[in-house]
Design a protein around this motif. Structure first.
Motif, PDB file in Angstrom:
ATOM      1  N   VAL A 184       0.850  -1.186   0.000  1.00 53.44           N
ATOM      2  CA  VAL A 184       0.000   0.000   0.000  1.00 53.44           C
ATOM      3  C   VAL A 184       0.890   1.242   0.000  1.00 53.44           C
ATOM      4  O   VAL A 184       1.863   1.312   0.754  1.00 53.44           O
ATOM      5  CB  VAL A 184      -0.891  -0.003   1.269  1.00 53.44           C
ATOM      6  N   VAL A 185       0.551   2.221  -0.835  1.00 57.52           N
ATOM      7  CA  VAL A 185       1.238   3.511  -0.778  1.00 57.52           C
ATOM      8  C   VAL A 185       0.506   4.383   0.246  1.00 57.52           C
ATOM      9  O   VAL A 185      -0.714   4.490   0.218  1.00 57.52           O
ATOM     10  CB  VAL A 185       1.255   4.211  -2.157  1.00 57.52           C
ATOM     11  N   THR A 186       1.277   4.982   1.149  1.00 61.97           N
ATOM     12  CA  THR A 186       0.672   5.728   2.254  1.00 61.97           C
ATOM     13  C   THR A 186       0.967   7.233   2.146  1.00 61.97           C
ATOM     14  O   THR A 186       1.578   7.700   1.177  1.00 61.97           O
ATOM     15  CB  THR A 186       1.149   5.180   3.611  1.00 61.97           C
ATOM     16  N   ASN A 231       2.876   9.645   3.114  1.00 66.35           N
ATOM     17  CA  ASN A 231       4.072  10.447   2.849  1.00 66.35           C
ATOM     18  C   ASN A 231       4.440  10.542   1.370  1.00 66.35           C
ATOM     19  O   ASN A 231       5.297  11.341   0.989  1.00 66.35           O
ATOM     20  CB  ASN A 231       5.270   9.957   3.664  1.00 66.35           C
ATOM     21  N   CYS A 232       3.779   9.760   0.513  1.00 70.57           N
ATOM     22  CA  CYS A 232       3.981   9.930  -0.943  1.00 70.57           C
ATOM     23  C   CYS A 232       3.352  11.227  -1.444  1.00 70.57           C
ATOM     24  O   CYS A 232       3.841  11.823  -2.413  1.00 70.57           O
ATOM     25  CB  CYS A 232       3.384   8.737  -1.676  1.00 70.57           C
ATOM     26  N   ILE A 233       2.288  11.682  -0.784  1.00 68.95           N
ATOM     27  CA  ILE A 233       1.546  12.865  -1.251  1.00 68.95           C
ATOM     28  C   ILE A 233       2.470  14.086  -1.311  1.00 68.95           C
ATOM     29  O   ILE A 233       3.226  14.354  -0.369  1.00 68.95           O
ATOM     30  CB  ILE A 233       0.337  13.138  -0.317  1.00 68.95           C
ATOM     31  N   GLN A 234       2.413  14.785  -2.426  1.00 66.95           N
ATOM     32  CA  GLN A 234       3.209  15.992  -2.702  1.00 66.95           C
ATOM     33  C   GLN A 234       4.692  15.695  -2.937  1.00 66.95           C
ATOM     34  O   GLN A 234       5.478  16.621  -3.115  1.00 66.95           O
ATOM     35  CB  GLN A 234       3.089  17.049  -1.578  1.00 66.95           C
ATOM     36  N   CYS A 235       5.098  14.424  -2.885  1.00 66.74           N
ATOM     37  CA  CYS A 235       6.486  14.042  -3.189  1.00 66.74           C
ATOM     38  C   CYS A 235       6.518  13.299  -4.512  1.00 66.74           C
ATOM     39  O   CYS A 235       7.097  13.737  -5.484  1.00 66.74           O
ATOM     40  CB  CYS A 235       7.056  13.161  -2.088  1.00 66.74           C
ATOM     41  N   LYS A 236       5.860  12.142  -4.569  1.00 67.85           N
ATOM     42  CA  LYS A 236       5.757  11.330  -5.791  1.00 67.85           C
ATOM     43  C   LYS A 236       7.116  11.131  -6.453  1.00 67.85           C
ATOM     44  O   LYS A 236       7.323  11.521  -7.599  1.00 67.85           O
ATOM     45  CB  LYS A 236       4.731  11.958  -6.749  1.00 67.85           C
ATOM     46  N   TYR A 237       8.011  10.502  -5.727  1.00 64.99           N
ATOM     47  CA  TYR A 237       9.362  10.289  -6.256  1.00 64.99           C
ATOM     48  C   TYR A 237       9.394   9.334  -7.463  1.00 64.99           C
ATOM     49  O   TYR A 237      10.286   9.417  -8.293  1.00 64.99           O
ATOM     50  CB  TYR A 237      10.272   9.753  -5.151  1.00 64.99           C
ATOM     51  N   THR A 238       8.505   8.391  -7.515  1.00 57.25           N
ATOM     52  CA  THR A 238       8.326   7.401  -8.605  1.00 57.25           C
ATOM     53  C   THR A 238       9.450   6.360  -8.747  1.00 57.25           C
ATOM     54  O   THR A 238       9.442   5.594  -9.716  1.00 57.25           O
ATOM     55  CB  THR A 238       8.063   8.046  -9.995  1.00 57.25           C
ATOM     56  N   ASP A 239      10.395   6.321  -7.833  1.00 53.40           N
ATOM     57  CA  ASP A 239      11.414   5.248  -7.877  1.00 53.40           C
ATOM     58  C   ASP A 239      10.747   3.870  -7.800  1.00 53.40           C
ATOM     59  O   ASP A 239      11.241   2.892  -8.351  1.00 53.40           O
ATOM     60  CB  ASP A 239      12.382   5.375  -6.706  1.00 53.40           C
ATOM     61  N   CYS A 240       9.624   3.834  -7.106  1.00 52.79           N
ATOM     62  CA  CYS A 240       8.917   2.566  -6.885  1.00 52.79           C
ATOM     63  C   CYS A 240       8.467   1.891  -8.171  1.00 52.79           C
ATOM     64  O   CYS A 240       8.518   0.673  -8.293  1.00 52.79           O
ATOM     65  CB  CYS A 240       7.704   2.810  -5.980  1.00 52.79           C
ATOM     66  N   VAL A 241       8.029   2.680  -9.138  1.00 57.59           N
ATOM     67  CA  VAL A 241       7.394   2.074 -10.318  1.00 57.59           C
ATOM     68  C   VAL A 241       8.390   1.302 -11.185  1.00 57.59           C
ATOM     69  O   VAL A 241       8.020   0.349 -11.877  1.00 57.59           O
ATOM     70  CB  VAL A 241       6.650   3.119 -11.184  1.00 57.59           C
ATOM     71  N   PHE A 274       0.146  11.834  -6.125  1.00 60.31           N
ATOM     72  CA  PHE A 274       0.199  10.594  -5.332  1.00 60.31           C
ATOM     73  C   PHE A 274       0.156   9.410  -6.296  1.00 60.31           C
ATOM     74  O   PHE A 274      -0.366   9.527  -7.401  1.00 60.31           O
ATOM     75  CB  PHE A 274      -1.036  10.562  -4.416  1.00 60.31           C
ATOM     76  N   LEU A 275       0.728   8.303  -5.871  1.00 61.65           N
ATOM     77  CA  LEU A 275       0.609   7.051  -6.626  1.00 61.65           C
ATOM     78  C   LEU A 275      -0.091   6.022  -5.760  1.00 61.65           C
ATOM     79  O   LEU A 275       0.000   6.068  -4.536  1.00 61.65           O
ATOM     80  CB  LEU A 275       1.979   6.448  -6.955  1.00 61.65           C
ATOM     81  N   VAL A 276      -0.713   5.050  -6.412  1.00 60.66           N
ATOM     82  CA  VAL A 276      -1.318   3.937  -5.672  1.00 60.66           C
ATOM     83  C   VAL A 276      -0.918   2.609  -6.303  1.00 60.66           C
ATOM     84  O   VAL A 276      -0.480   2.556  -7.449  1.00 60.66           O
ATOM     85  CB  VAL A 276      -2.857   4.030  -5.637  1.00 60.66           C
ATOM     86  N   GLU A 325      12.662   0.944  -2.173  1.00 56.66           N
ATOM     87  CA  GLU A 325      13.018   1.920  -3.217  1.00 56.66           C
ATOM     88  C   GLU A 325      12.484   3.309  -2.928  1.00 56.66           C
ATOM     89  O   GLU A 325      12.965   4.288  -3.492  1.00 56.66           O
ATOM     90  CB  GLU A 325      12.477   1.471  -4.576  1.00 56.66           C
ATOM     91  N   CYS A 326      11.469   3.432  -2.093  1.00 63.45           N
ATOM     92  CA  CYS A 326      10.815   4.728  -1.887  1.00 63.45           C
ATOM     93  C   CYS A 326      11.650   5.619  -0.976  1.00 63.45           C
ATOM     94  O   CYS A 326      11.824   5.310   0.202  1.00 63.45           O
ATOM     95  CB  CYS A 326       9.423   4.539  -1.291  1.00 63.45           C
ATOM     96  N   PRO A 327      12.143   6.767  -1.484  1.00 62.23           N
ATOM     97  CA  PRO A 327      12.939   7.668  -0.655  1.00 62.23           C
ATOM     98  C   PRO A 327      12.127   8.253   0.500  1.00 62.23           C
ATOM     99  O   PRO A 327      12.694   8.681   1.493  1.00 62.23           O
ATOM    100  CB  PRO A 327      13.358   8.781  -1.624  1.00 62.23           C
ATOM    101  N   ALA A 328      10.810   8.267   0.365  1.00 57.76           N
ATOM    102  CA  ALA A 328       9.941   8.829   1.396  1.00 57.76           C
ATOM    103  C   ALA A 328       9.438   7.754   2.364  1.00 57.76           C
ATOM    104  O   ALA A 328       8.653   8.052   3.265  1.00 57.76           O
ATOM    105  CB  ALA A 328       8.761   9.541   0.736  1.00 57.76           C
ATOM    106  N   GLU A 329       9.866   6.529   2.161  1.00 59.21           N
ATOM    107  CA  GLU A 329       9.427   5.400   2.994  1.00 59.21           C
ATOM    108  C   GLU A 329       7.900   5.371   3.151  1.00 59.21           C
ATOM    109  O   GLU A 329       7.366   5.237   4.253  1.00 59.21           O
ATOM    110  CB  GLU A 329      10.127   5.423   4.357  1.00 59.21           C
ATOM    111  N   ALA A 330       7.231   5.468   2.011  1.00 56.53           N
ATOM    112  CA  ALA A 330       5.767   5.566   2.015  1.00 56.53           C
ATOM    113  C   ALA A 330       5.074   4.238   1.701  1.00 56.53           C
ATOM    114  O   ALA A 330       3.848   4.170   1.738  1.00 56.53           O
ATOM    115  CB  ALA A 330       5.321   6.622   1.006  1.00 56.53           C
ATOM    116  N   ILE A 331       5.860   3.189   1.379  1.00 58.05           N
ATOM    117  CA  ILE A 331       5.241   1.924   0.966  1.00 58.05           C
ATOM    118  C   ILE A 331       5.367   0.875   2.069  1.00 58.05           C
ATOM    119  O   ILE A 331       6.450   0.657   2.606  1.00 58.05           O
ATOM    120  CB  ILE A 331       5.895   1.394  -0.330  1.00 58.05           C
ATOM    121  N   PHE A 332       4.240   0.265   2.392  1.00 54.82           N
ATOM    122  CA  PHE A 332       4.196  -0.758   3.448  1.00 54.82           C
ATOM    123  C   PHE A 332       3.340  -1.935   3.008  1.00 54.82           C
ATOM    124  O   PHE A 332       2.408  -1.776   2.221  1.00 54.82           O
ATOM    125  CB  PHE A 332       3.567  -0.186   4.729  1.00 54.82           C
TER     126      PHE A 332
END
Ligand code: SF4
Ligand code: F3S
Length: 106
Positions: A3-5, A7-17, A31-33, A48-55
């Motif tokens: 799940v993307v949580t 802290n992705c909002i307003q950052c959207k680094y996209t390394d995850c994809v 935001f990404l989902v 991969e997420c620099p914002a540590e938004a994925i759990f």
């Protein structure tokens, strides 16, 4: 599923994809989902997420429960994204700020 949580909002680094073997990320304005029915639980995106938004859904931090539904809902609406792009312009500034859910654009 993962799940993307918030802290992705307003950052959207996209390394995850880039690392997702089944390309199950979907992109909104700030935001990404992850599509919960397409995610194969490989866990590759999490580090991969620099914002540590994925759990993992099973290890969601307290207060992030609403994002299970937000991921499921928006993955049906937003377009797929499989290639990395530039983060949002103020990503570094927003990283770690509390209360970003109210900034979510649908
Ligand atoms: Fe994709 Fe694996 Fe992350 Fe699921 S856990 S979104 S399959 S990279
Ligand atoms: Fe968001 Fe992190 Fe991916 S900030 S776009 S979940 S790399």
């Amino acid at each position: 599923t993962f799940v993307v949580t918030e802290n992705c909002i307003q950052c959207k680094y996209t390394d995850c994809v880039e690392v997702c073997p089944v390309d199950c990320f979907y992109e909104g304005p700030n935001f990404l989902v992850i599509h919960p029915d397409e995610c194969i639980d490989c866990a590759l995106c999490e580090p991969e997420c620099p914002a540590e938004a994925i759990f993992s859904e099973d290890e969601l931090p307290d207060g992030q429960e609403a994002f299970i539904e937000i991921n499921a809902e928006m993955a049906e609406v937003w377009p797929n994204i499989a290639e990395r792009k530039d983060p949002l312009p103020d990503a570094e500034e927003w990283d770690g700020k509390p209360g970003k859910l109210e900034k979510l654009e649908r």
